[in-house]
Design a protein around this motif. Structure first.
Motif, PDB file in Angstrom:
ATOM      1  N   GLY A 140       0.784  -1.326   0.073  1.00  0.00           N
ATOM      2  CA  GLY A 140       0.086   0.069   0.199  1.00  0.00           C
ATOM      3  C   GLY A 140       0.720   1.389   0.056  1.00  0.00           C
ATOM      4  N   GLY A 141       0.020   2.405  -0.195  1.00  0.00           N
ATOM      5  CA  GLY A 141       0.654   3.917  -0.173  1.00  0.00           C
ATOM      6  C   GLY A 141       1.865   3.878  -1.137  1.00  0.00           C
ATOM      7  N   LEU A 142       1.630   3.586  -2.447  1.00  0.00           N
ATOM      8  CA  LEU A 142       2.719   3.535  -3.142  1.00  0.00           C
ATOM      9  C   LEU A 142       2.677   4.636  -4.166  1.00  0.00           C
ATOM     10  CD1 LEU A 142       2.334  -0.342  -4.589  1.00  0.00           C
ATOM     11  CD2 LEU A 142       4.157   0.704  -2.961  1.00  0.00           C
ATOM     12  N   LEU A 143       4.038   5.270  -4.359  1.00  0.00           N
ATOM     13  CA  LEU A 143       4.244   6.299  -5.041  1.00  0.00           C
ATOM     14  C   LEU A 143       5.081   5.807  -6.344  1.00  0.00           C
ATOM     15  CD1 LEU A 143       4.904   9.018  -2.499  1.00  0.00           C
ATOM     16  CD2 LEU A 143       2.706   8.604  -3.580  1.00  0.00           C
ATOM     17  N   ARG A 144       5.480   6.588  -7.290  1.00  0.00           N
ATOM     18  CA  ARG A 144       5.944   6.272  -8.470  1.00  0.00           C
ATOM     19  C   ARG A 144       7.260   5.551  -8.145  1.00  0.00           C
ATOM     20  NH1 ARG A 144       6.422   8.118 -14.177  1.00  0.00           N
ATOM     21  NH2 ARG A 144       5.065   9.857 -13.636  1.00  0.00           N
ATOM     22  N   ASP A 145       8.183   6.039  -7.287  1.00  0.00           N
ATOM     23  CA  ASP A 145       9.508   5.396  -7.137  1.00  0.00           C
ATOM     24  C   ASP A 145       9.283   4.007  -6.065  1.00  0.00           C
ATOM     25  OD1 ASP A 145      10.636   7.415  -8.072  1.00  0.00           O
ATOM     26  OD2 ASP A 145      11.124   8.431  -6.560  1.00  0.00           O
ATOM     27  N   SER A 146       8.159   4.109  -5.258  1.00  0.00           N
ATOM     28  CA  SER A 146       8.108   2.977  -4.470  1.00  0.00           C
ATOM     29  C   SER A 146       7.469   1.784  -5.090  1.00  0.00           C
ATOM     30  CB  SER A 146       7.356   3.146  -3.343  1.00  0.00           C
ATOM     31  OG  SER A 146       6.120   4.136  -3.527  1.00  0.00           O
ATOM     32  N   ALA A 147       6.715   2.025  -6.298  1.00  0.00           N
ATOM     33  CA  ALA A 147       5.949   0.994  -7.104  1.00  0.00           C
ATOM     34  C   ALA A 147       7.173   0.312  -7.815  1.00  0.00           C
ATOM     35  CB  ALA A 147       5.000   1.829  -7.998  1.00  0.00           C
ATOM     36  N   LEU A 148       8.012   1.422  -8.337  1.00  0.00           N
ATOM     37  CA  LEU A 148       9.248   0.694  -9.278  1.00  0.00           C
ATOM     38  C   LEU A 148      10.165  -0.248  -8.391  1.00  0.00           C
ATOM     39  CD1 LEU A 148      10.490   3.817 -11.259  1.00  0.00           C
ATOM     40  CD2 LEU A 148       9.114   1.740 -11.936  1.00  0.00           C
ATOM     41  N   GLU A 149      10.494  -0.003  -6.989  1.00  0.00           N
ATOM     42  CA  GLU A 149      11.153  -0.690  -6.132  1.00  0.00           C
ATOM     43  C   GLU A 149      10.668  -1.819  -5.833  1.00  0.00           C
ATOM     44  OE1 GLU A 149      12.267   1.956  -2.718  1.00  0.00           O
ATOM     45  OE2 GLU A 149      13.016   0.290  -1.773  1.00  0.00           O
ATOM     46  N   LEU A 150       9.138  -1.786  -5.524  1.00  0.00           N
ATOM     47  CA  LEU A 150       8.219  -2.971  -5.126  1.00  0.00           C
ATOM     48  C   LEU A 150       8.516  -4.080  -6.471  1.00  0.00           C
ATOM     49  CD1 LEU A 150       6.288  -4.541  -3.522  1.00  0.00           C
ATOM     50  CD2 LEU A 150       4.357  -3.369  -4.930  1.00  0.00           C
ATOM     51  N   LEU A 151       8.340  -3.670  -7.647  1.00  0.00           N
ATOM     52  CA  LEU A 151       8.419  -4.445  -8.951  1.00  0.00           C
ATOM     53  C   LEU A 151      10.008  -5.010  -8.953  1.00  0.00           C
ATOM     54  CD1 LEU A 151       6.638  -2.370 -11.760  1.00  0.00           C
ATOM     55  CD2 LEU A 151       5.788  -4.365 -10.284  1.00  0.00           C
ATOM     56  N   LYS A 152      10.939  -4.178  -8.458  1.00  0.00           N
ATOM     57  CA  LYS A 152      12.141  -4.928  -8.760  1.00  0.00           C
ATOM     58  C   LYS A 152      12.493  -5.940  -7.582  1.00  0.00           C
ATOM     59  CE  LYS A 152      17.018  -3.167  -8.798  1.00  0.00           C
ATOM     60  NZ  LYS A 152      17.436  -4.198  -7.783  1.00  0.00           N
ATOM     61  N   SER A 153      11.660  -5.707  -6.491  1.00  0.00           N
ATOM     62  CA  SER A 153      11.797  -6.557  -5.549  1.00  0.00           C
ATOM     63  C   SER A 153      11.358  -7.952  -5.999  1.00  0.00           C
ATOM     64  CB  SER A 153      11.276  -6.154  -4.085  1.00  0.00           C
ATOM     65  OG  SER A 153       9.972  -6.659  -4.259  1.00  0.00           O
ATOM     66  N   PHE A 154      10.412  -7.967  -6.706  1.00  0.00           N
ATOM     67  CA  PHE A 154       9.600  -9.309  -7.350  1.00  0.00           C
ATOM     68  C   PHE A 154      10.632  -9.870  -8.448  1.00  0.00           C
ATOM     69  CE2 PHE A 154       5.797  -7.997  -5.062  1.00  0.00           C
ATOM     70  CZ  PHE A 154       5.454  -9.181  -4.616  1.00  0.00           C
ATOM     71  N   ARG A 155      11.165  -8.750  -9.174  1.00  0.00           N
ATOM     72  CA  ARG A 155      12.165  -9.294 -10.151  1.00  0.00           C
ATOM     73  C   ARG A 155      13.245 -10.020  -9.559  1.00  0.00           C
ATOM     74  NH1 ARG A 155      11.143  -4.638 -13.363  1.00  0.00           N
ATOM     75  NH2 ARG A 155       9.962  -5.211 -15.153  1.00  0.00           N
ATOM     76  N   ASP A 156      13.972  -9.427  -8.518  1.00  0.00           N
ATOM     77  CA  ASP A 156      15.229  -9.905  -7.916  1.00  0.00           C
ATOM     78  C   ASP A 156      14.818 -10.871  -6.772  1.00  0.00           C
ATOM     79  OD1 ASP A 156      16.094  -7.950  -9.190  1.00  0.00           O
ATOM     80  OD2 ASP A 156      16.648  -6.739  -7.490  1.00  0.00           O
ATOM     81  N   ASP A 157      13.475 -11.271  -6.732  1.00  0.00           N
ATOM     82  CA  ASP A 157      13.170 -12.514  -5.799  1.00  0.00           C
ATOM     83  C   ASP A 157      13.582 -11.985  -4.344  1.00  0.00           C
ATOM     84  OD1 ASP A 157      11.566 -14.446  -4.832  1.00  0.00           O
ATOM     85  OD2 ASP A 157      12.877 -16.109  -5.739  1.00  0.00           O
ATOM     86  N   ASN A 158      13.369 -10.666  -3.927  1.00  0.00           N
ATOM     87  CA  ASN A 158      13.991 -10.267  -2.611  1.00  0.00           C
ATOM     88  C   ASN A 158      12.794  -9.876  -1.798  1.00  0.00           C
ATOM     89  OD1 ASN A 158      15.176  -9.057  -0.502  1.00  0.00           O
ATOM     90  ND2 ASN A 158      16.442  -7.607  -2.092  1.00  0.00           N
ATOM     91  N   ARG A 159      12.574 -10.762  -0.834  1.00  0.00           N
ATOM     92  CA  ARG A 159      11.272 -10.592  -0.109  1.00  0.00           C
ATOM     93  C   ARG A 159      11.660  -9.445   0.889  1.00  0.00           C
ATOM     94  NH1 ARG A 159       7.578 -14.204   0.052  1.00  0.00           N
ATOM     95  NH2 ARG A 159       6.616 -13.575   1.931  1.00  0.00           N
ATOM     96  N   ALA A 160      12.745  -9.325   1.649  1.00  0.00           N
ATOM     97  CA  ALA A 160      13.177  -8.787   2.332  1.00  0.00           C
ATOM     98  C   ALA A 160      12.969  -7.153   1.824  1.00  0.00           C
ATOM     99  CB  ALA A 160      14.582  -8.518   2.911  1.00  0.00           C
ATOM    100  N   ALA A 161      13.327  -6.871   0.767  1.00  0.00           N
ATOM    101  CA  ALA A 161      13.160  -5.481  -0.031  1.00  0.00           C
ATOM    102  C   ALA A 161      11.636  -5.037  -0.073  1.00  0.00           C
ATOM    103  CB  ALA A 161      13.967  -5.330  -1.363  1.00  0.00           C
ATOM    104  N   ARG A 162      10.794  -5.824  -0.141  1.00  0.00           N
ATOM    105  CA  ARG A 162       9.396  -5.600  -0.223  1.00  0.00           C
ATOM    106  C   ARG A 162       8.454  -5.516   0.975  1.00  0.00           C
ATOM    107  NH1 ARG A 162       9.439 -10.428  -3.345  1.00  0.00           N
ATOM    108  NH2 ARG A 162       8.346 -12.047  -2.659  1.00  0.00           N
TER     109      ARG A 162
END
Lengths: 169, 420
Positions: A140-162
């Protein structure tokens, strides 16, 4: 994720005692195990045979409930909530950022099979609007940058980052 | 004095949700022990005296529902919890399911004791799949402490609960659709009568209550119906979980006593909603998409079932979606109708076709193309949907529209010609 095989489907059916009453649970588990968020016609037929329920009943369920798909989707289905509380606190902007970042329109799946972008009705995390549901998790509460960061965490399979974007319940 | 009251949310976030000892440290399971020393009629008398109104949205008196079921001789009876929470703007059941599920489980176990039921189901919406997995652990913990399963607390009363998952269908929040879905079929509603108390799950007598309703039961048994009633409004006892969202400054879940605060306090009090962000208050949508819209004029109404109903409004699920003056009423109504079009199960014509036609009228309205005749047609259409739809879904589509037309006639005139 390895492709779903007959043995795995049978073990899912077994885990619910081959009980037709558990059809929704069974199909949700098959969909999750498919790796591509769908229930194929061959797994539907197998389920129909083992549970001794008509194939039409299985298709009725798969097409009635919005969480199911009969065609392959991305490994991660990115579902943006479009109900009132999210819709009027920025969900449309969120959709456009995600479209831009994923180079997809709503309803499309990325070529690498990783993401499908879609919309959903309320996911019950309205105090963190606008929200997006990916798998079993709501962010929740996503802005443009945080939305990108969230997608990246899925691409990298990085649970901690999301984790920081997870909605409190 | 604080406007908040912790009763059903007590311990949420402070206890381990799947840990019976943690829950017992808060007084948990004392009510079940007490109830098992009481007779079914005695327990129902307390629920009646508490004036507990159904917390899912329909506000049907729980005590009355229980008394009706007790009169039905047929067995077995089933206890079903409606945890399909799909009303947009509602997320209070999630708090209980995730943080204090044992209170719900205790409430259902007391109900099972009253009706000598052996099997219960909690139907949780598919969107809460992660929570379902945690709830399985809470059930397991209760079993390990002999509070669920065979011979509960050494008595001859046995009862167990199973979690059932939805898969994304708002209509399953309707109790008869929910039972069909629990049986592993599509969740379309049934014709009533017969009522679910007579012909419910697997065609057997069934009690269906909301998560929050069941979670009130331990408090009612423990403190007595009279004291529970005194916590709230004389016509509807206890507390209510309200969900603030949208442009609320402090979105979230708050437990408030019924009848002790106004809508204005709920939205503006620094301890509760804390005001509106991004602009001035324009309107709030109460109780989910099926509820009414309230403007500034209605804010001094007391937040209780009785007071809101008297003013043509309702508590519904407890949702309060706050919208600021950047939002066009017409645009908001369009999103409400789009929701209903998407969620209509397709079983009956008034709901399936009506929603699409209402949207067409709203589009005409925003283009300024509504004449006298179209206005009359729209009103007739809404009336048909309200009266002829098969279940509560279609019947409640007109609620938001009609209340908005009443509260904001000027908004609608400006764009189109809804002057009539």
């Amino acid at each position: 994720m390895p492709e779903l095989d007959e043995k795995k489907v049978l073990s899912i059916l077994e885990s619910y005692g081959k009980d037709p009453q558990q059809l929704i649970n069974v199909l949700l588990d098959i969909q999750e195990a498919s790796g591509r968020n769908f229930v194929s016609s061959s797994w539907s037929k197998l389920t129909s045979k083992v549970l001794k329920v008509p194939l039409t009943r299985i298709y009725e369920i798969l097409t009635f409930y919005s969480m199911f798909s009969t065609t392959p989707r991305g490994r991660y289905v990115v579902e943006v909530c479009q109900s009132g509380p999210c819709r009027f606190t920025g969900s449309e902007e969120l959709v456009s950022w995600l479209e831009e970042a994923l180079k997809l329109k709503v309803g499309e799946t990325s070529e690498d099979g990783l993401f499908t972008l879609s919309r959903t009705s309320c996911v019950g995390a309205c105090s963190s609007s606008p929200t997006v549901k990916i798998g079993d998790e709501v962010f929740g509460g996503l802005l443009r940058d945080s939305a990108l960061e969230l997608l990246k965490s899925f691409r990298d399979d990085n649970r901690a980052a999301r984790e920081k974007f997870l909605c409190p319940s | 004095m604080s406007k908040l009251k912790e009763l059903i949310s007590l311990g949420a976030g402070h206890v381990r949700s799947a840990n019976v000892e943690d829950y017992q440290a808060l007084g948990g399971y004392k009510a079940l022990e007490k109830a098992m020393g009481m007779g079914p009629k005695e327990i129902i008398a307390e629920v009646l005296e508490a004036k507990l109104l159904g917390r899912g949205g329909a506000a049907y008196p729980a005590g009355k529902k229980w008394a009706q079921l007790l009169d039905i001789p047929e067995n077995p009876k089933y206890i079903v919890c409606n945890a399909d929470e799909g009303e947009p703007g509602t997320f209070k059941d999630k708090l209980i399911l995730d943080k204090v599920p044992l209170r719900l489980i205790e409430g259902m176990t007391i109900a099972a004791y009253v009706f000598s039921a052996q099997k219960g189901y909690i139907y949780v919406r598919g969107e809460y799949r992660a929570i379902q997995k945690r709830m399985v652990k809470a059930l397991q913990s209760a079993r390990e402490h002999n509070l669920l399963g065979e011979s509960i607390l050494g008595s001859n009363f046995s009862f167990d609960i199973e979690i059932v998952s939805g898969a994304g269908a708002y209509v399953c929040g309707e109790n008869s659709a929910l039972l069909n879905s629990t049986q592993g079929t599509v969740g379309r509603p049934r014709i009533k009568p017969p009522h679910l108390a007579e012909v419910g799950l697997f065609l057997k007598p069934t009690l269906v209550n909301n998560v929050e309703s069941f979670s009130c039961i331990p408090s009612i048994v423990l403190m007595g119906g009279k004291e529970f009633l005194s916590l709230g409004h004389p016509e509807s006892g206890g507390t209510k979980l309200i969900c603030l969202s949208g442009h609320s400054m402090r979105p979230g879940i708050y437990e408030v006593p019924l009848g002790k605060i106004s809508l204005r306090e709920a939205i503006f009090d620094p301890e509760l909603g804390g005001g509106v962000k991004g602009g001035r208050f324009k309107f709030a949508h109460l109780g989910g998409q099926s509820g009414p819209i309230v403007s500034e004029k209605g804010l001094d109404i007391t937040y209780s079932y009785t007071d809101l109903r008297k003013n043509g409004l309702s508590v519904g699920s407890g949702a309060i979606v706050v919208l600021n003056d950047s939002v066009s009423v017409l645009e908001y109504l369009k999103s409400v109708i789009q929701f209903f079009i998407h969620e209509s199960c397709g079983k009956c014509v008034p709901c399936r076709e009506g929603g699409k036609r209402v949207l067409r009228y709203l589009l005409m309205l925003s283009e300024g193309k509504m004449g006298q005749r179209e206005i009359q047609d729209l009103k007739r259409l809404l009336n048909v949907m309200r009266r002829a739809s098969f279940c509560g879904l279609g019947q409640s589509v007109p609620v938001a529209l009609l209340s908005a037309f009443k509260e904001f006639p000027e908004c609608l005139i400006k764009k189109g010609s809804f002057a009539a």
